[in-house]
Design an enzyme around this catalytic site. Structure first.
Site, short mmCIF file in Angstrom:
data_model
loop_
_atom_site.label_atom_id
_atom_site.label_comp_id
_atom_site.label_asym_id
_atom_site.label_seq_id
_atom_site.Cartn_x
_atom_site.Cartn_y
_atom_site.Cartn_z
N TYR A 178 50.36 -11.65 52.61
CA TYR A 178 49.76 -12.46 53.66
C TYR A 178 48.26 -12.69 53.49
CZ TYR A 178 54.28 -11.57 55.75
OH TYR A 178 55.63 -11.49 55.96
N PRO B 49 56.27 -19.09 60.57
CA PRO B 49 57.55 -19.64 61.03
C PRO B 49 57.43 -20.27 62.42
CG PRO B 49 57.72 -17.32 60.38
CD PRO B 49 56.29 -17.64 60.57
N HIS C 143 52.33 -15.07 60.53
CA HIS C 143 53.30 -14.10 60.05
C HIS C 143 52.73 -12.71 59.72
CE1 HIS C 143 57.08 -12.78 58.66
NE2 HIS C 143 57.50 -13.88 58.10
N SER D 224 66.75 -16.06 55.81
CA SER D 224 66.60 -14.99 56.78
C SER D 224 67.55 -15.19 57.95
CB SER D 224 65.17 -14.95 57.29
OG SER D 224 64.98 -13.84 58.12
#
Length: 627
Positions: A108, A121, A344, A555
């Protein structure tokens, strides 16, 4: 029973305590966390064997042979592999979690592509039945009240502990998602969190027509504002931001991280700007009151909402109505479309969805009759002084963002023919069934298998994040190759299907117990960098690059709410696929890039639907064998 297990047994009752009205149980969260086991470092030989097995379906015999030689070299007694393994084991003894800091940085904070599309997301919520400003603001007020209700549980540490397979899970991510924000840096970003300490956040940020407002959400006595009070405050915000501001300052947060870091430092030179930015960063979360979406037909409506959640539709629509570095942004448009987008770095999908489920349930509760209103102060409008240089940064960010918006191909598909009840009736894990359908779709489209990433939760361990379930296996390849083969009987195909779902289930169990291969391999690689030794050949190998090039990034994010999470692909020629299996239907969000001629989200959705149906027909036409 070892010492850790004993501690865990002792601490278990905390997980069963019902939230009490007495407020905070001292250090309950801390006690729970300390009882959790540490993430293990898997045995080196086991990981290397499993790595070779994972490569088998995705690379050629010749490449595999070459990699086998490199693995043999790496695993020699007293060799480089053993040295790095010992380094990892030492790190595990010294830290709470040998992986979590490394992962946060590499996955990240050091990732330089924009967070928009590439990392953050979105979640598409069911369309609300309001059609005007009144309805929009009323719903927003209820939603804020729901967020504050959840926040009380976090603040009082009365959030019920979650369990997976009877094991308590790490709850740390819940304590990271409110009152936090990402800060851009030239080489690495950082995260600030204002949830703890004396000066806790008392406000949220509201954005309307590209204008930012600080909205205090607590009364002077510390009680949260009621829906009625919030509605009045939101109305004031609305009425003082009727014109769209010429300069959408929030667009800056959509840029490449290095460019944004430069613009950020530039922006903060001005005292007023600095105060405004700090107010956004310190807020509990952001609520974006969006303009209505462009009207579209029913069948593409959800796909359009997914795009709005991921990127806001571009500089002409709602992208300026965001601060993408904020961990949580709830989005409510005037036409009833709503959802959220989240940064995220602090958290995976499940805690976000648990918060969302709580809020959605909360908004359905009957409203309480309220006491007379005390007049509330005007919410503060955040001011920005725009210099020619900042204006130029905004223009560049707009151009880059609009290119990204044009490039993202996203399709939400609601698969109505069956949900998770069907695979369960066949004694097959619904997740394994869906993953195998994805394998079949990809194989039918491209004629070969690809590296596939499915996230597995490591929350059984203290500060656990994720590892990778590699859904492409020797067994999945055997099944997809047999499916359209005339040489195989239906019974043989069904047996291969069941064996493949079983293999997926086994890999999943191995992953959630900390025995998958991806994070371990990453750890060995990062250990080599830290030890300043030359990079082992194993990590310079083409096969390693192929294994890490996830054409399918997937996912499962289950929710009680009939929603779906969505995210962009992780490679230029790949797909991002997220799904929420409900009892009688499955929500899918599929993304691809238009700039890649070989990928197409609608085409993938079509093949996926066919694969799911074909697999059901196959199972229904064959008796369950004695596998």
């Amino acid at each position: 029973m070892d010492r850790k297990q004993k501690q865990a047994e002792k601490a278990r009752p905390y997980g069963l305590l019902k939230p009490t009205a007495l407020g905070k149980i001292p250090g309950r969260f801390q006690l729970h966390q300390e009882a959790l086991p540490h993430l293990p470092v898997p045995p080196l030989q086991q990981t290397l064997d499993r790595y070779l097995l994972a490569l088998q379906p995705i690379i050629s015999e010749e490449e595999l042979h070459h990699t086998q030689e490199l693995v043999a070299e790496f695993r020699k007694p007293g060799g480089v592999g053993e040295r790095l393994q010992k380094g990892l084991e030492r790190r595990a003894k010294k830290t709470e979690n040998w992986l979590s800091d490394w992962w946060l940085k590499t996955a990240y904070l050091e990732y330089r592509l924009p967070v928009v599309v590439h990392s953050s997301p979105g979640v598409v919520l069911p369309k609300q039945d309001f059609l005007d400003r009144q309805g929009q603001l009323r719903f927003a007020a209820r939603l804020i009240e729901g967020i504050l209700d959840f926040k009380t549980m976090i603040d009082n540490e009365t959030l019920p502990v979650e369990y997976m397979g009877g094991k308590p899970l790490c709850m740390n991510q819940y304590y990271q998602i409110l009152s936090s924000c990402r800060i851009p840096g030239p080489k690495r970003d950082s995260i600030v969190n204002y949830a703890k300490g004396k000066k806790q956040s008392r406000h949220i940020t509201v954005v309307h027509n590209f204008q930012f407002f600080e909205l205090d959400v607590y009364n002077s006595d510390g009680s949260p504002l009621t829906t009625d009070q919030l509605f009045i405050q939101l109305e004031k915000i609305w009425n003082t931001s009727l014109q769209t501001n010429k300069e959408p300052i929030g667009i800056l947060t959509t840029n490449h991280r290095n460019s944004w870091a430069k613009a950020y430092n530039n922006l903060l030179k001005d005292k007023t700007n600095k105060e405004s930015v700090r107010t956004i960063e310190k807020s509990i979360c952001t609520v974006c009151l969006d303009a209505p979406m462009p009207r579209v037909s029913e069948d593409i409506y959800k796909s359009r909402v997914a795009a709005q959640m991921l990127h806001g539709g571009g500089s002409r629509w709602n992208s300026g109505n965001r601060w993408f570095d904020k961990t949580l942004q709830f989005i409510i448009a005037e036409d009833g479309s709503c959802g959220l987008v989240y940064e995220h770095a602090p958290s995976e999908g499940p805690p976000i969805v648990a918060l969302l489920d709580h809020i959605v349930e909360y908004t359905k509760r009957p409203e309480l009759v309220r006491s007379p209103m005390i007049p509330l102060p005007m919410p503060k409008k955040l001011r920005f002084n725009i210099t020619p240089e900042i204006k130029n940064d905004i223009e560049k960010a707009k151009q880059n963002l609009n290119i990204m918006v044009e490039d993202l191909d996203v399709k939400v598909m609601v698969f109505h023919q069956f949900g998770k009840t069907f695979p369960k009736s066949e004694k097959i894990s619904p997740d394994a069934f869906i993953q195998l359908a994805l394998q079949l779709s990809y194989y039918r489209m491209y004629g070969h298998a690809c590296a596939t990433y499915e996230s597995a939760s490591l929350r059984m361990f203290r500060l656990g994040r994720t590892d990778t379930i590699r859904s492409t296996s020797v067994d999945s390849l055997k099944f997809v190759q047999s499916m359209d083969s005339p040489d195989k009987s239906d019974q043989e195909k069904a047996d291969l299907l069941r064996r493949a779902t079983q293999a997926h289930r086994e890999y999943t169990d191995m992953a959630i117990r900390g025995n998958a291969i991806d994070r371990h391999l990453l750890g060995l690689k990062l250990q080599a960098i830290e030890d300043l030794v030359s990079m082992p050949e194993l990590f310079m190998d083409t096969a390693y690059a192929v294994a890490m090039h996830f054409n399918l990034s997937t996912s499962q994010v289950p929710a009680k709410t009939d929603c779906v999470m969505c995210f962009g692909p992780v490679v230029p020629d790949g797909y991002g696929i997220c799904y929420n299996p409900m009892d009688e239907h499955i929500n899918f969000a599929i993304s691809a890039f238009n700039s890649c001629a070989d990928t197409n989200a609608a085409r993938m959705a079509h093949y996926l639907e066919k694969a799911l149906l074909d697999m059901r027909i196959l199972l229904q036409s064959t008796p369950k064998s004695k596998l």
